[in-house]
Design a protein around this motif. Structure first.
Motif, short mmCIF file in Angstrom:
data_model
loop_
_atom_site.label_atom_id
_atom_site.label_comp_id
_atom_site.label_asym_id
_atom_site.label_seq_id
_atom_site.Cartn_x
_atom_site.Cartn_y
_atom_site.Cartn_z
N HIS A 134 0.79 -1.13 0.07
CA HIS A 134 -0.06 0.01 0.03
C HIS A 134 0.98 1.25 0.17
O HIS A 134 0.21 2.49 0.02
CB HIS A 134 -0.98 0.15 1.33
N GLY A 135 2.07 1.19 -0.11
CA GLY A 135 2.99 2.29 -0.17
C GLY A 135 3.42 3.08 0.95
O GLY A 135 3.75 4.20 0.98
N TYR A 136 3.25 2.37 2.08
CA TYR A 136 3.33 3.09 3.37
C TYR A 136 5.10 3.13 3.60
O TYR A 136 5.69 3.91 4.48
CB TYR A 136 2.72 2.59 4.57
N LEU A 137 5.85 2.18 2.99
CA LEU A 137 7.22 2.51 3.13
C LEU A 137 8.09 2.71 1.91
O LEU A 137 7.27 2.88 0.93
CB LEU A 137 7.87 1.16 3.56
N SER A 138 9.17 3.24 2.12
CA SER A 138 9.79 3.98 0.69
C SER A 138 10.29 2.90 -0.04
O SER A 138 10.68 3.03 -1.03
CB SER A 138 11.07 4.46 1.27
N VAL A 139 10.28 1.51 0.20
CA VAL A 139 10.51 0.31 -0.70
C VAL A 139 9.21 0.25 -1.59
O VAL A 139 8.02 0.30 -1.02
CB VAL A 139 11.03 -0.77 -0.15
N ILE A 140 9.31 -0.82 -2.64
CA ILE A 140 7.92 -1.10 -3.39
C ILE A 140 8.21 -2.51 -3.59
O ILE A 140 9.19 -3.22 -3.34
CB ILE A 140 7.74 -0.37 -4.56
N ASN A 141 7.18 -3.28 -4.25
CA ASN A 141 7.38 -4.67 -4.68
C ASN A 141 8.29 -4.90 -5.38
O ASN A 141 8.78 -6.10 -4.98
CB ASN A 141 5.86 -4.94 -5.09
N ILE A 142 8.95 -4.41 -6.38
CA ILE A 142 10.06 -4.74 -7.19
C ILE A 142 11.12 -4.74 -6.35
O ILE A 142 12.03 -5.49 -6.88
CB ILE A 142 10.21 -3.64 -8.29
N ASP A 143 11.39 -4.29 -5.08
CA ASP A 143 12.81 -4.48 -4.22
C ASP A 143 12.65 -5.70 -3.62
O ASP A 143 13.73 -6.24 -3.11
CB ASP A 143 12.53 -3.25 -3.37
N LEU A 144 11.36 -6.25 -3.66
CA LEU A 144 11.37 -7.75 -2.92
C LEU A 144 11.96 -8.59 -3.77
O LEU A 144 11.72 -8.71 -4.94
CB LEU A 144 9.86 -8.07 -2.44
N GLN A 145 12.64 -9.75 -3.36
CA GLN A 145 13.18 -10.77 -4.02
C GLN A 145 12.21 -11.56 -4.87
O GLN A 145 12.61 -11.61 -6.19
CB GLN A 145 13.97 -11.69 -3.20
N ARG A 146 11.07 -12.01 -4.28
CA ARG A 146 10.13 -12.99 -4.92
C ARG A 146 9.00 -12.49 -5.29
O ARG A 146 7.96 -13.12 -5.81
CB ARG A 146 10.10 -14.20 -4.24
N LYS A 147 8.28 -11.29 -4.63
CA LYS A 147 7.02 -10.82 -4.71
C LYS A 147 6.54 -10.75 -6.31
O LYS A 147 5.45 -10.89 -6.35
CB LYS A 147 6.76 -9.71 -3.99
N VAL A 148 7.26 -10.15 -7.03
CA VAL A 148 6.85 -9.88 -8.21
C VAL A 148 6.64 -11.07 -9.15
O VAL A 148 6.27 -10.91 -10.23
CB VAL A 148 7.58 -8.68 -8.95
N LYS A 149 7.48 -12.28 -8.65
CA LYS A 149 7.23 -13.37 -9.58
C LYS A 149 5.85 -14.21 -9.44
O LYS A 149 5.81 -15.03 -10.28
CB LYS A 149 8.54 -14.22 -9.15
N TYR A 150 5.10 -13.93 -8.39
CA TYR A 150 3.87 -14.47 -8.32
C TYR A 150 3.14 -13.71 -8.77
O TYR A 150 2.79 -12.54 -8.76
CB TYR A 150 3.59 -14.51 -6.70
N LYS A 151 1.85 -14.38 -9.68
CA LYS A 151 0.67 -13.55 -10.14
C LYS A 151 -0.16 -13.48 -9.18
O LYS A 151 -0.72 -14.49 -8.60
CB LYS A 151 0.29 -14.52 -11.35
N LEU A 152 -1.00 -12.18 -9.27
CA LEU A 152 -2.04 -11.94 -8.40
C LEU A 152 -3.32 -12.82 -8.51
O LEU A 152 -3.54 -12.94 -10.03
CB LEU A 152 -2.40 -10.31 -8.33
N ARG A 153 -4.06 -13.26 -7.90
CA ARG A 153 -5.38 -13.79 -8.21
C ARG A 153 -6.42 -12.75 -8.77
O ARG A 153 -6.46 -11.80 -8.01
CB ARG A 153 -5.83 -14.74 -6.94
N HIS A 154 -7.14 -13.03 -9.70
CA HIS A 154 -8.08 -12.32 -10.22
C HIS A 154 -9.50 -13.02 -10.14
O HIS A 154 -9.56 -14.16 -10.56
CB HIS A 154 -7.80 -12.01 -11.62
N CYS A 155 -10.47 -12.13 -9.83
CA CYS A 155 -11.77 -12.74 -9.86
C CYS A 155 -12.08 -12.96 -11.56
O CYS A 155 -11.88 -12.06 -12.26
CB CYS A 155 -12.70 -11.98 -9.24
N HIS A 156 -12.86 -14.02 -11.73
CA HIS A 156 -13.29 -14.30 -13.03
C HIS A 156 -14.21 -13.02 -13.38
O HIS A 156 -15.04 -12.61 -12.79
CB HIS A 156 -14.05 -15.74 -13.16
N GLU A 157 -14.13 -12.78 -14.63
CA GLU A 157 -15.19 -11.71 -15.19
C GLU A 157 -16.65 -11.77 -15.32
O GLU A 157 -17.33 -10.99 -14.82
CB GLU A 157 -14.65 -11.33 -16.59
N SER A 158 -17.04 -13.29 -15.35
CA SER A 158 -18.30 -13.55 -15.10
C SER A 158 -18.79 -13.65 -13.76
O SER A 158 -20.08 -14.07 -13.45
CB SER A 158 -18.53 -14.66 -15.91
#
Length: 438
Positions: A204-228
């Motif tokens: 949520h951006g409360y710290l000065s680092v972002i997700n790209i600074d984490l080693q493995r966070k950006v390698k996992y896909k976010l779960r999305h709700c099906h459009e229907s």
């Protein structure tokens, strides 16, 4: 809190709100409603005023806008609207009714019932013909609003700016060095936060680092709700498959109708709304112009008008369906034309089509006639009725060789039978191939 009523200091539940709605329909006082719930009457009053739903007046019968000012009979103001300087008549008799928006003396013509207890129109005997703005208390809507407020009031972070600054000074440099939040907490137990909290602060951006600074966070896909699928999970409160099972456990003889939709090929707008009676295994098919909640409600309203509210409530007392977006407005489906609860909607669990097997099996017969990839845009309701009658006239092994339409003749009266446009097809004339529509 009142000394006469020992409160339980608990939040109101869905069952409590259903009890309040039923009591309002019977015009019970706040004190009589509060006593069985062990609540103060002011608690019930606040609950009703806070979660009542607004129903605007209906101007369809009038030929133009209606002046909704309470002072219109005694009003003598002129030239209130700045765009009509040449007008010499009274603003109260203006057909455009612009004064309702710009007049400083405007007072809404509100029913006196809404200014005092019970503050809603649930039990009003003249609500059907009343032309004023209305407020209704609906238990399911009130409970969903309560859940939403409960979540929103807990948003944000539970820490001070000084503590967050200290946390950022320790965590951010170490994450940039390649350390994980778990590793940081092992070496710095004085931070007194969890690993999930650090991930949430970074997300949520409360710290000065972002997700790209984490080693493995950006390698996992976010779960999305099906459009229907429905995004608003609050409507499932009290309408889950578990609640449906509890209902059948307490009322095993309750009639159940399964509901679903059948879509055509890509680009085809028209869809089928299917309703399957478990009692006789009969299928209803209605052609809708699109796959929307408004189209489903239009079918329900049309059926209620033809059958009558009492017959509709007895036939469609309980409906179970999937979580498609076309069923995302259960309050509109459950509430009838005259604001009477006409049915109860329940939802299957995600990816559990087996929880409504009857309608899913009936879709196989539809696909015999309209295979996948077929367009529905050229079809009419007459075609849907023809498909329905050929499917209902086909013999079933589970019925000892009888067609479902024979059971429908025994369970439904002749008026209902005619409204559904049932017509038995001779066994030798039944066609379950695309040739039926040719």
């Amino acid at each position: 809190m009142s000394n006469l009523i020992p409160g339980n200091q608990k939040h109101l539940t869905l069952d409590n709100r259903v009890f309040i709605e039923k009591c309002l329909e019977q015009n019970m006082t706040m004190k009589d409603i509060a006593k069985p719930l062990c609540k103060d009457p002011s608690t019930i009053s606040k609950e009703i005023k806070k979660h009542r739903t607004f129903h605007p007046h209906n101007d369809l019968a009038s030929r133009g806008p209606v002046n909704r000012c309470h002072l219109k009979k005694d009003c003598s103001l002129k030239k209130v609207c700045p765009t009509t300087r040449l007008c010499t008549g009274k603003c109260a008799s203006c057909k455009k009714v612009n004064c309702n928006r710009v007049c400083k003396n405007f007072v809404p013509d509100t029913c006196s019932r809404l200014l005092r207890a019970p503050f809603v129109c649930n039990g009003c005997p003249s609500k059907a013909g009343c032309r004023k703005d209305k407020f209704f208390y609906r238990a399911t809507t009130a409970n969903r609003d309560y859940k939403t407020i409960l979540v929103e009031c807990r948003e944000g972070i539970n820490t001070t700016e000084a503590d967050l600054k200290v946390l950022d000074e320790i965590v951010s440099p170490l994450i940039r060095q390649g350390q994980s939040p778990a590793m940081i907490l092992m070496n710095h137990p004085e931070l007194n936060v969890s690993e999930k909290t650090i991930y949430n602060y970074i997300e949520h951006g409360y710290l000065s680092v972002i997700n790209i600074d984490l080693q493995r966070k950006v390698k996992y896909k976010l779960r999305h709700c099906h459009e229907s699928q429905i995004n608003d999970k609050g409507i499932f409160e009290g309408r889950t498959y578990k609640d449906f099972q509890e209902l059948l456990k307490n009322h095993p003889d309750m009639p159940v109708v399964e509901m679903d939709t059948v879509v055509g090929c890509e680009g085809s707008k028209k869809v089928f709304l299917t309703l399957y009676f478990r009692s006789c295994k009969c299928l209803l098919i209605f052609l809708m112009p699109d796959k929307s909640a408004a189209s489903v409600k239009a079918v329900f309203d049309r059926l209620e008008k033809k059958l009558g509210t009492f017959v509709f409530c007895s036939l469609f007392q309980t409906i179970i369906t999937d979580r498609g977006t076309e069923f995302s407005d259960p309050d509109a489906l459950e509430t009838g034309i005259d604001n009477i609860i006409r049915t109860s909607i329940y939802y299957c669990d995600p990816m559990c089509a087996w929880q409504k097997p009857g309608v899913e099996k009936s879709h196989e017969y539809i696909r015999y006639i309209l295979p996948k990839g077929s367009s529905f845009d050229h079809l009419t309701q007459w075609d849907a009725d023809r498909i329905m009658n050929h499917i209902n006239s086909s013999a079933r092994a589970s019925l000892n060789g009888l067609p479902p339409i024979r059971l429908a003749q025994l369970l439904f009266d002749q008026g209902t039978y005619d409204v559904f446009k049932f017509r038995e097809i001779s066994p030798d004339d039944i066609i379950l191939t695309p040739d039926l529509l040719k």
